[in-house]
Scaffold this motif. Structure first.
Motif, PDB file in Angstrom:
ATOM      1  N   GLY A 110      -2.168   2.218   9.102  1.00  0.00           N
ATOM      2  CA  GLY A 110      -3.179   2.781   8.201  1.00  0.00           C
ATOM      3  C   GLY A 110      -4.365   3.305   8.980  1.00  0.00           C
ATOM      4  N   ALA A 111      -5.245   3.985   8.259  1.00  0.00           N
ATOM      5  CA  ALA A 111      -6.335   4.730   8.891  1.00  0.00           C
ATOM      6  C   ALA A 111      -7.174   3.893   9.850  1.00  0.00           C
TER       7      ALA A 111
ATOM      8  N   LEU B 202      -0.808   7.197   2.384  1.00  0.00           N
ATOM      9  CA  LEU B 202      -0.029   7.986   3.337  1.00  0.00           C
ATOM     10  C   LEU B 202       0.712   7.097   4.333  1.00  0.00           C
ATOM     11  N   ALA B 203       0.035   6.061   4.832  1.00  0.00           N
ATOM     12  CA  ALA B 203       0.657   5.206   5.856  1.00  0.00           C
ATOM     13  C   ALA B 203       1.853   4.463   5.280  1.00  0.00           C
TER      14      ALA B 203
ATOM     15  N   VAL C 147      -1.274  -6.938  -4.589  1.00  0.00           N
ATOM     16  CA  VAL C 147      -0.825  -8.091  -3.793  1.00  0.00           C
ATOM     17  C   VAL C 147      -2.067  -8.907  -3.424  1.00  0.00           C
TER      18      VAL C 147
ATOM     19  N   VAL D   8      -5.090  12.670   8.968  1.00  0.00           N
ATOM     20  CA  VAL D   8      -3.733  12.599   8.427  1.00  0.00           C
ATOM     21  C   VAL D   8      -2.669  12.551   9.530  1.00  0.00           C
TER      22      VAL D   8
ATOM     23  N   VAL E   9      -8.536   8.174  11.421  1.00  0.00           N
ATOM     24  CA  VAL E   9      -8.544   8.519  10.000  1.00  0.00           C
ATOM     25  C   VAL E   9      -7.796   9.802   9.664  1.00  0.00           C
TER      26      VAL E   9
ATOM     27  N   GLY F 216      -3.078   6.991  -2.369  1.00  0.00           N
ATOM     28  CA  GLY F 216      -4.328   6.443  -1.819  1.00  0.00           C
ATOM     29  C   GLY F 216      -5.388   7.526  -1.705  1.00  0.00           C
ATOM     30  N   LYS F 217      -5.884   7.747  -0.486  1.00  0.00           N
ATOM     31  CA  LYS F 217      -6.961   8.730  -0.275  1.00  0.00           C
ATOM     32  C   LYS F 217      -6.443  10.171  -0.356  1.00  0.00           C
TER      33      LYS F 217
ATOM     34  N   THR G 223      -8.817  -5.483   3.118  1.00  0.00           N
ATOM     35  CA  THR G 223      -7.680  -6.009   2.352  1.00  0.00           C
ATOM     36  C   THR G 223      -6.653  -6.614   3.291  1.00  0.00           C
TER      37      THR G 223
ATOM     38  N   GLY H  24       0.830  -1.203   0.000  1.00  0.00           N
ATOM     39  CA  GLY H  24       0.000   0.000   0.000  1.00  0.00           C
ATOM     40  C   GLY H  24       0.864   1.253   0.000  1.00  0.00           C
TER      41      GLY H  24
ATOM     42  N   ALA I 251      -8.475  13.826   0.786  1.00  0.00           N
ATOM     43  CA  ALA I 251      -8.251  14.718   1.931  1.00  0.00           C
ATOM     44  C   ALA I 251      -7.806  16.070   1.405  1.00  0.00           C
ATOM     45  N   GLU I 252      -8.222  17.139   2.105  1.00  0.00           N
ATOM     46  CA  GLU I 252      -7.832  18.477   1.646  1.00  0.00           C
ATOM     47  C   GLU I 252      -7.134  19.277   2.742  1.00  0.00           C
ATOM     48  N   ALA I 253      -7.196  18.796   3.970  1.00  0.00           N
ATOM     49  CA  ALA I 253      -6.633  19.570   5.076  1.00  0.00           C
ATOM     50  C   ALA I 253      -6.139  18.606   6.149  1.00  0.00           C
TER      51      ALA I 253
ATOM     52  N   GLU J  48       1.965  -1.135  -4.656  1.00  0.00           N
ATOM     53  CA  GLU J  48       0.726  -0.356  -4.728  1.00  0.00           C
ATOM     54  C   GLU J  48      -0.146  -0.926  -5.851  1.00  0.00           C
ATOM     55  N   ALA J  49      -1.392  -1.242  -5.491  1.00  0.00           N
ATOM     56  CA  ALA J  49      -2.289  -1.902  -6.443  1.00  0.00           C
ATOM     57  C   ALA J  49      -2.687  -1.001  -7.619  1.00  0.00           C
TER      58      ALA J  49
HETATM   59  C1  LIG Z   1     -12.945  11.916   0.673  1.00  0.00           C
HETATM   60  C2  LIG Z   1     -11.989  11.908   1.834  1.00  0.00           C
HETATM   61  C3  LIG Z   1     -11.649  13.111   2.446  1.00  0.00           C
HETATM   62  C4  LIG Z   1     -10.777  13.120   3.520  1.00  0.00           C
HETATM   63  N1  LIG Z   1     -10.431  14.309   4.071  1.00  0.00           N
HETATM   64  C5  LIG Z   1      -9.525  14.355   5.064  1.00  0.00           C
HETATM   65  C6  LIG Z   1      -9.059  15.610   5.543  1.00  0.00           C
HETATM   66  O1  LIG Z   1      -9.432  16.683   5.039  1.00  0.00           O
HETATM   67  N2  LIG Z   1      -8.163  15.605   6.567  1.00  0.00           N
HETATM   68  C7  LIG Z   1      -7.680  14.444   7.115  1.00  0.00           C
HETATM   69  O2  LIG Z   1      -6.873  14.505   8.047  1.00  0.00           O
HETATM   70  N3  LIG Z   1      -8.070  13.225   6.627  1.00  0.00           N
HETATM   71  C8  LIG Z   1      -8.969  13.172   5.619  1.00  0.00           C
HETATM   72  N4  LIG Z   1      -9.348  11.964   5.105  1.00  0.00           N
HETATM   73  C9  LIG Z   1      -8.768  10.737   5.668  1.00  0.00           C
HETATM   74  C10 LIG Z   1      -7.358  10.459   5.138  1.00  0.00           C
HETATM   75  O3  LIG Z   1      -7.239  10.891   3.817  1.00  0.00           O
HETATM   76  C11 LIG Z   1      -7.095   8.961   5.190  1.00  0.00           C
HETATM   77  O4  LIG Z   1      -7.375   8.465   6.483  1.00  0.00           O
HETATM   78  C12 LIG Z   1      -5.651   8.606   4.852  1.00  0.00           C
HETATM   79  O5  LIG Z   1      -5.224   9.235   3.670  1.00  0.00           O
HETATM   80  C13 LIG Z   1      -5.553   7.091   4.743  1.00  0.00           C
HETATM   81  O6  LIG Z   1      -4.258   6.701   4.426  1.00  0.00           O
HETATM   82  P1  LIG Z   1      -3.858   5.168   4.445  1.00  0.00           P
HETATM   83  O7  LIG Z   1      -2.478   5.082   3.910  1.00  0.00           O
HETATM   84  O8  LIG Z   1      -4.170   4.568   5.750  1.00  0.00           O
HETATM   85  O9  LIG Z   1      -4.880   4.445   3.440  1.00  0.00           O
HETATM   86  P2  LIG Z   1      -5.115   4.603   1.886  1.00  0.00           P
HETATM   87  O10 LIG Z   1      -4.984   5.993   1.467  1.00  0.00           O
HETATM   88  O11 LIG Z   1      -6.387   3.889   1.627  1.00  0.00           O
HETATM   89  O12 LIG Z   1      -3.899   3.783   1.228  1.00  0.00           O
HETATM   90  C14 LIG Z   1      -3.919   2.387   1.086  1.00  0.00           C
HETATM   91  C15 LIG Z   1      -3.241   2.050  -0.231  1.00  0.00           C
HETATM   92  O13 LIG Z   1      -3.163   0.642  -0.344  1.00  0.00           O
HETATM   93  C16 LIG Z   1      -3.416   0.288  -1.691  1.00  0.00           C
HETATM   94  N5  LIG Z   1      -3.845  -1.099  -1.718  1.00  0.00           N
HETATM   95  C17 LIG Z   1      -5.039  -1.611  -1.307  1.00  0.00           C
HETATM   96  N6  LIG Z   1      -5.070  -2.943  -1.495  1.00  0.00           N
HETATM   97  C18 LIG Z   1      -3.873  -3.302  -2.030  1.00  0.00           C
HETATM   98  C19 LIG Z   1      -3.293  -4.526  -2.436  1.00  0.00           C
HETATM   99  N7  LIG Z   1      -3.970  -5.680  -2.321  1.00  0.00           N
HETATM  100  N8  LIG Z   1      -2.052  -4.525  -2.954  1.00  0.00           N
HETATM  101  C20 LIG Z   1      -1.353  -3.379  -3.048  1.00  0.00           C
HETATM  102  N9  LIG Z   1      -1.852  -2.159  -2.683  1.00  0.00           N
HETATM  103  C21 LIG Z   1      -3.093  -2.130  -2.166  1.00  0.00           C
HETATM  104  C22 LIG Z   1      -4.504   1.280  -2.095  1.00  0.00           C
HETATM  105  O14 LIG Z   1      -4.617   1.370  -3.487  1.00  0.00           O
HETATM  106  C23 LIG Z   1      -4.021   2.559  -1.449  1.00  0.00           C
HETATM  107  O15 LIG Z   1      -3.182   3.300  -2.276  1.00  0.00           O
HETATM  108  C24 LIG Z   1     -10.221  11.912   4.014  1.00  0.00           C
HETATM  109  C25 LIG Z   1     -10.563  10.694   3.400  1.00  0.00           C
HETATM  110  C26 LIG Z   1     -11.436  10.689   2.326  1.00  0.00           C
HETATM  111  C27 LIG Z   1     -11.780   9.389   1.672  1.00  0.00           C
END
Ligand SMILES: Cc1cc2nc3c(=O)[nH]c(=O)nc-3n(C[C@H](O)[C@H](O)[C@H](O)COP(=O)(O)OP(=O)(O)OC[C@H]3O[C@@H](n4cnc5c(N)ncnc54)[C@H](O)[C@@H]3O)c2cc1C
Length: 459
Positions: free
Chosen positions: A436-437, A10-11, A249, A444, A442, A37-38, A280, A7, A53-55, A30-31
């Motif tokens: 991860g989130a 951000l995480a 993966v 950032v 959730v 990601g988000k 996942t 993945g 995410a925007e802030a 990365e898939a």
């Molecule tokens: C619309 C929206 C608005 C938001 N606004 C805000 C905000 O303003 N402020 C804030 O603080 N937070 C906000 N958030 C929350 C924040 O963006 C997320 O919590 C954070 O970005 C999550 O990061 P992550 O790395 O945990 O997960 P993800 O961003 O989901 O990353 C996981 C990654 O794993 C990859 N993946 C999944 N399955 C597989 C696989 N089998 N093999 C390989 N790769 C895989 C995915 O494609 C993805 O790229 C928002 C979220 C959303 C959806």
């Protein structure tokens, strides 16, 4: 050591960055065909624009310090501070200023959003018998506020606010999981007394301690001038990791003391960090940690969609940062509007108007089933309804529809227990970590902090 990170959201990218210069070989899988990601910055003609995410919560100084260390601190910008509104009973009204996540300590700040009867109920709460709060436990946020203050406070205020962050109504969220400061105060009250507590007392105490906090700490939220892209690309670049995109993966299996990744390079990894959404992660843990996988399967996701719209003029767009929509509003399909060019001076500088419409709460299918044309039409119609701004007349210059399938994990009242149980089960599985989130929270800053801790444990 060979380390695989699954993945590149951000995480995953934060963990990879943290492991730079560690002497380990780090591969990130990365898939999809892009990083972040988000976090997703789209190249509008008017300039880069965030569609995920925007802030972020800039009061989390650890996040600001981290972004500065990464080298992107100079790109942080502050919002205008304009007030937000909430659409209730066919009218846009001011969001309450006091309280915690819209939960008031008395009726004064919310009386324009609730009936006289509800206002009275709020003010009487402290005189009624208290409720039992289990120290360290959690409780459904919607149920708690409904029981103490009535439905209007939940539907008109708390769900609108929480929905903007979690894509869930208060009825699908836990108090500790989403409003931890309130849970901590309830703990404190319960410990001090006989476990019977009052909501209004807890909120009033939190308001008081907020007032006592030193002023001049800067804006509560920050954003990146050119969107989150700068952050996720810098993390990727500085990590020095080998990052494979379009690399889905599909399973992880044991090989001797290490792990083999289906969909990855022909390498046996000593350690795997799963930085993917909960379902996942559950799938990938199935073979190597079946009990943890089973627990994780209970985490559900909320879908949402964002419609980004750029207009030639901002004439007629109200001087507000955004408009939230009360849960159950029948005249509007959107759940929130961010009037981005009003909220962020750096976006206003581009001229015209930028608005983000958001759709979808946990349990509804709008973000999955609506066509793009429908989403755009609803965004324009609803924007006109709640602000009076006619986007069609204002000249719609650019538009982007982003669906977030499983955008956010549902942080219900069982969620923190699930995370603790999964992590504890994984303590017995050497070589596997999760972040991860769903695991961290959730926001950032929470995602960054957890990923850093997880990576540092390997150093
Ligand atoms: C619309 C929206 C608005 C938001 N606004 C805000 C905000 O303003 N402020 C804030 O603080 N937070 C906000 N958030 C929350 C924040 O963006 C997320 O919590 C954070 O970005 C999550 O990061 P992550 O790395 O945990 O997960 P993800 O961003 O989901 O990353 C996981 C990654 O794993 C990859 N993946 C999944 N399955 C597989 C696989 N089998 N093999 C390989 N790769 C895989 C995915 O494609 C993805 O790229 C928002 C979220 C959303 C959806």
């Amino acid at each position: 050591m060979n380390i695989a990170i699954i993945g590149a959201g951000l995480a995953g990218l934060t963990a990879a960055y943290e492991l730079r210069n560690s002497g380990n070989k780090v591969d990130v899988y990365e898939a999809t065909d892009r990083l972040g990601g988000k976090l997703y910055t789209v190249a509008f003609e008017a300039g880069p624009t965030d569609m995920g995410a925007e802030a972020f919560m800039a009061r989390r100084k650890d996040a600001v310090e981290f972004f500065t260390e990464v080298g992107v601190g100079d790109s942080l910008v502050e919002p205008s501070g304009l007030r937000s509104l909430v659409w209730v009973d066919g009218e846009a009204r001011g969001l309450p200023t006091g309280g915690v996540m819209g939960i008031p300590s008395h009726s004064e700040t919310v009386k324009h959003l609730v009936s006289d009867e509800t206002a009275q109920r709020i003010d009487d709460e402290a005189n009624r018998a208290g409720f039992t709060w289990d120290t360290g436990g959690d409780m459904n946020a919607g149920k708690l506020v409904r029981d103490r203050y009535g439905d209007e406070v939940v539907d008109n205020i708390v769900s609108a606010l929480l929905g903007g962050v979690y894509s869930c109504t208060a009825d699908d969220l836990g108090v500790r999981a989403t409003i931890p400061q309130l849970a901590a105060e309830l703990d404190r009250l319960a410990e001090a007394g006989d476990r019977t507590v009052h909501l209004s007392t807890a909120i009033a105490n939190l308001e008081r301690s907020r007032k006592e906090m030193p002023t001049g700490q800067g804006a509560v939220f920050n954003a990146f001038r050119n969107g989150y892209q700068e952050l996720y690309e810098t993390l990727a670049e500085k990590s020095g990791a080998d990052i494979y995109i379009d690399a889905f993966v599909s399973s992880i299996s044991r090989e001797g003391e290490g792990f083999r990744i289906k969909g990855g390079e022909d390498t046996v990894y000593d350690h795997v960090i799963l930085a993917v959404p909960a379902p996942t992660a559950a799938l990938l843990l199935k073979e190597i940690a079946p009990e943890a996988a089973e627990k994780l399967q209970t985490v559900q996701l909320a879908n949402s969609a964002v419609v980004g719209m750029r207009f030639a003029t901002d004439e007629g767009l109200p001087e507000n940062s955004g408009v939230l929509v009360a849960n159950g509003a029948e005249d509007v399909k959107a759940k929130a509007f961010t009037l981005s060019s009003r909220k962020w001076p750096h976006l206003a500088e581009r001229g015209g108007a930028l608005v983000r419409a958001s759709f979808g709460r946990f349990g509804d299918n709008i973000a999955l089933t609506a066509t793009e044309d429908d989403l755009v039409d609803w965004a324009l119609d609803d924007l006109k309804t709640v602000t009076g701004f006619d986007g069609r007349e204002a000249g719609l210059e650019e538009i982007y529809v982003q669906r977030w399938f499983g955008g956010l994990p549902r942080f219900d009242e069982h969620h923190l227990d699930t995370v603790a149980a999964v992590r504890s089960l994984l303590d017995d599985v050497a070589g596997i970590s999760v972040t991860g989130a769903w695991a961290s929270g959730v926001g950032v800053p929470a995602v960054v902090a957890d990923a850093r801790v997880v990576a540092k444990q390997l150093l």
